[in-house]
Design an enzyme around this catalytic site. Sequence first.
Site, mmCIF file in Angstrom:
data_model
loop_
_atom_site.group_PDB
_atom_site.id
_atom_site.type_symbol
_atom_site.label_atom_id
_atom_site.label_comp_id
_atom_site.label_asym_id
_atom_site.label_seq_id
_atom_site.Cartn_x
_atom_site.Cartn_y
_atom_site.Cartn_z
ATOM 1 N N CYS A 66 0.799 -1.229 0.000
ATOM 2 C CA CYS A 66 0.000 0.000 0.000
ATOM 3 C C CYS A 66 0.830 1.276 0.000
ATOM 4 O O CYS A 66 0.338 2.333 -0.386
ATOM 5 C CB CYS A 66 -0.934 0.008 1.215
ATOM 6 S SG CYS A 66 -2.183 -1.296 1.196
ATOM 7 N N ASN A 67 2.084 1.201 0.423
ATOM 8 C CA ASN A 67 2.929 2.388 0.433
ATOM 9 C C ASN A 67 3.532 2.689 -0.935
ATOM 10 O O ASN A 67 4.086 3.774 -1.158
ATOM 11 C CB ASN A 67 4.071 2.239 1.436
ATOM 12 C CG ASN A 67 4.855 0.959 1.255
ATOM 13 O OD1 ASN A 67 4.468 -0.064 1.802
ATOM 14 N ND2 ASN A 67 5.939 0.977 0.488
#
Length: 387
Positions: A168-169
């Site tokens: 997700c980063n």
Amino acid sequence: MTVDFAPPERLLGEVPGAELHNTRLTAYGRTSVHPRIVGVGSAVTPTSYTQREVLDACGISDPKVRSVFLNSAIERRNLTLPPADADGLRAPESQGDLLDKHKTLALEMGAEALRACLKRAGRELSDLRHLCCVTSTGFLTPGLSALLIRELGIDRHCSRSDIVGMGCNAGLNALNVVAGWATAHPGELAVVLCAEACSAAYAMDSTMRTAVVNSLFGDGAAAVALVADRAPVLGGPDAPRGPSVLKFASCIIPEAVDAMRYDWDRSLERFSFFLDPQIPYVVGAHAELVVDRLLAGTGLRRSDIRHWLVHSGGKKVIDAVVVNLGLTRHDVRHTVGVLRDHGNVSSGSFLFSYERLDVEAVTRPGEYGVLMTMGPGSTIETALVRW
């Protein structure tokens, strides 16, 4: 990558309403071009479900599991679930079927988001000079960038890169790299495309481990376009709508490296995502550290940041970031709205929020924003931008 902060007197000029906090800027580094965001676009898969509809589709009756879904602050998510049987239930899919789903959905959503982004930027596919594709919901060789170039008829000489498996980063990791590419190629158009077919990472069972993941993620793609050019005087006739990308800061939490992972589940014979229930608090405890590092040397304080675009990682993650950074609910309105309407769409979540801010049209020249994403590692990524 670090970009100059221009002297306040050049930045402010006679712009009505320019904020006093700009006078605290300190110049450091020297570069003549400034990568800036010139467009953003998003896409989702066609079918959306309420949380209750997902529970019914999976045949989940356990009250504890149902409470995870129904207390998630998510109203609807776009998902591509397997066909229902005669009883209305969905059977698990093989890993091969899930990989096929990833390829199909990532291409469809990715193409739509890319076109929407270029339209917003006033550009054409023929203008594209670098395409960076981000995904964690499947593996492709050749990568998504090559498949999109073939599918959309993009110039075969377009530079490309693929970032796979960072989680997700990864959208901000990609933005960092592509901002550097744009700075090295002034005037040329680059796009970061995040395409996450989270339906291709779904395990159709009713365990609590699976429920934490299945209650959260949705399908989505988002693209952001960058061009590096000489920064105009704020408020001048040539001032761009989008913000300049000034600086990045990262923080990895090695002791929590296994707290978020997507790895092979031998019992299910497929990849499975795991989220430690403590991860919101671990992320929240480190949010202050990385934001202070981001602002170090700029003369800015957290209170000077007018726009916060935080990854829609989940209700507890958002709450932990709000508490630890002293933010208001208004600061994270778009983060909360994206979670409510789409769930966690992984690496592209912060771009869904940025798109909403762009449509809202409330930013003013000279204002600052912080972009923040979190993911496996455990990792927090941040970027400082200025309109």
